[in-house]
Write a protein that holds these residues in place. Structure first.
Motif, PDB file in Angstrom:
ATOM      1  N   ALA A 113      16.581  21.498  78.958  1.00 17.22           N
ATOM      2  CA  ALA A 113      18.176  22.109  79.285  1.00 17.22           C
ATOM      3  C   ALA A 113      17.484  23.810  79.452  1.00 17.22           C
ATOM      4  O   ALA A 113      18.859  24.715  80.393  1.00 17.22           O
ATOM      5  CB  ALA A 113      19.295  22.174  79.040  1.00 17.22           C
ATOM      6  N   LEU A 114      17.077  24.786  78.244  1.00 15.89           N
ATOM      7  CA  LEU A 114      17.480  25.812  78.191  1.00 15.89           C
ATOM      8  C   LEU A 114      16.344  26.567  79.366  1.00 15.89           C
ATOM      9  O   LEU A 114      16.070  27.586  79.408  1.00 15.89           O
ATOM     10  CB  LEU A 114      16.464  26.600  77.269  1.00 15.89           C
ATOM     11  CG  LEU A 114      17.494  25.721  75.400  1.00 15.89           C
ATOM     12  CD1 LEU A 114      16.699  26.019  73.954  1.00 15.89           C
ATOM     13  CD2 LEU A 114      18.416  25.993  75.544  1.00 15.89           C
ATOM     14  N   ASP A 115      15.431  25.612  79.691  1.00 16.82           N
ATOM     15  CA  ASP A 115      14.829  26.119  80.853  1.00 16.82           C
ATOM     16  C   ASP A 115      15.715  26.771  82.502  1.00 16.82           C
ATOM     17  O   ASP A 115      15.122  27.065  83.347  1.00 16.82           O
ATOM     18  CB  ASP A 115      13.521  25.198  81.303  1.00 16.82           C
ATOM     19  CG  ASP A 115      12.237  25.730  79.512  1.00 16.82           C
ATOM     20  OD1 ASP A 115      12.098  23.891  79.404  1.00 16.82           O
ATOM     21  OD2 ASP A 115      12.234  26.040  79.070  1.00 16.82           O
ATOM     22  N   LEU A 116      16.490  26.155  82.550  1.00 13.14           N
ATOM     23  CA  LEU A 116      17.081  26.011  83.867  1.00 13.14           C
ATOM     24  C   LEU A 116      18.331  27.210  83.662  1.00 13.14           C
ATOM     25  O   LEU A 116      18.427  27.984  82.561  1.00 13.14           O
ATOM     26  CB  LEU A 116      17.772  25.189  83.571  1.00 13.14           C
ATOM     27  CG  LEU A 116      17.493  23.642  83.763  1.00 13.14           C
ATOM     28  CD1 LEU A 116      18.481  21.967  83.683  1.00 13.14           C
ATOM     29  CD2 LEU A 116      16.013  22.770  85.021  1.00 13.14           C
ATOM     30  N   SER A 117      18.884  26.958  84.485  1.00  8.08           N
ATOM     31  CA  SER A 117      20.538  28.105  85.098  1.00  8.08           C
ATOM     32  C   SER A 117      20.291  29.499  84.413  1.00  8.08           C
ATOM     33  O   SER A 117      18.720  29.751  84.232  1.00  8.08           O
ATOM     34  CB  SER A 117      21.188  27.169  84.510  1.00  8.08           C
ATOM     35  OG  SER A 117      22.238  28.020  84.761  1.00  8.08           O
ATOM     36  N   LEU A 118      20.609  29.710  84.009  1.00  9.68           N
ATOM     37  CA  LEU A 118      21.056  30.881  83.246  1.00  9.68           C
ATOM     38  C   LEU A 118      20.538  31.573  82.616  1.00  9.68           C
ATOM     39  O   LEU A 118      19.467  32.537  82.045  1.00  9.68           O
ATOM     40  CB  LEU A 118      22.297  31.465  82.654  1.00  9.68           C
ATOM     41  CG  LEU A 118      23.184  32.898  81.623  1.00  9.68           C
ATOM     42  CD1 LEU A 118      24.156  33.043  82.346  1.00  9.68           C
ATOM     43  CD2 LEU A 118      23.319  31.802  80.075  1.00  9.68           C
TER      44      LEU A 118
END
Ligand SMILES: NCc1ccc(-c2ccccc2)nc1
Length: 244
Positions: free
Chosen positions: A15-20
């Motif tokens: 999830a750290l590769d996503l969004s902000l």
């Protein structure tokens, strides 16, 4: 900022590769490195846990893999050491203030516990060369520290200069500016399924709008977080005394 995360479920941190956070990583504002603790478990079954000393239910994470993992991530003879964050129900509370403090660090490392936790000697040994913070994101028990790391990383990353588009929005958030909860927000249409935007917000009178928003913040805080209201009231009283 460099961020290292060690976990037996590295895919959880995708999830750290996503969004902000993902954008910040791509733009070079963040250097995110996720590591699989089992890379430092050398037996055939890549064992990372064992029975608790003193007995009791569950399993405890062995110190050896953690020691080797932290040595690999942050070599003891390296030019710098990270600040190590260990999410745990037994930690000190994670707050917006602590988020700002962590956002000022050049290098954070996160140790994600599983089972009943990590052998306590891992933190005490790491503290011989790096700052170690055991942090709780709330009074409930999860199955591991990964979810807490996602929470902490998002709260910290968004404070880094250049990560969010409009830094002004940081000032008006709950738990940031005046210590009150954020007022309710609305957008178009003015009426939706029989629910209307409060007329004051359509008045164009910015003074009255600001007054209404402050009153809503106070009302909400009194209703949901009387603890914060008490702290806010005391702070306002201190400010008044300082002015008198
Ligand atoms: N404060 C939230 C939180 C953080 C970590 C954990 C946890 C659970 C099992 C093992 C290791 C950490 N539980 C709750």
């Amino acid at each position: 900022m460099r961020l290292d995360v060690v976990s037996i479920f590295p895919e959880y941190l995708a999830a750290l590769d996503l969004s902000l956070v993902g954008k910040a990583a791509k733009s070079g504002l963040l250097d995110v490195r996720v590591h699989d603790l089992r890379d430092w478990a050398h037996d055939r079954h890549r064992t990372v846990d064992d029975t608790p000393a003193g007995g009791g239910a569950g399993m405890v994470m062995k110190p050896e893999p953690w020691g080797e993992a932290l040595d690999a991530v942050a070599p003891p003879d390296g030019p710098a050491q990270p600040r190590l964050i260990v999410p745990t129900p037994a930690g000190r509370p994670f707050t917006q203030e602590l988020a700002y403090e962590l956002a000022a660090e050049p290098w954070l490392a996160f140790a994600c516990g599983r089972y009943e936790g990590i052998d306590a000697r891992v933190a005490s040994h790491a503290a011989e060369r790096m700052r170690v913070d055991e942090i709780s994101i709330g009074d409930y028990v999860l199955n591991g520290g990964e979810v807490a790391v996602l929470v902490i990383v998002e709260a910290v990353a968004r404070l880094l200069p250049g990560v969010i588009g409009n830094p002004e929005s940081l000032a008006e958030e709950s738990h940031s500016g005046d210590g009150l909860l954020e007022y309710p927000v609305y957008t178009k249409p003015p009426s939706w399924r029989g629910h209307d935007v409060p007329d004051i917000l359509l008045s164009g009178n910015h003074g009255l709008i600001a007054k209404w928003r402050h009153e809503e913040s106070v009302r909400r805080t009194a209703e949901r977080r009387p603890d914060l209201l008490a702290a806010w009231g005391a702070a306002v009283a201190d400010e008044d005394d300082a002015v008198d």
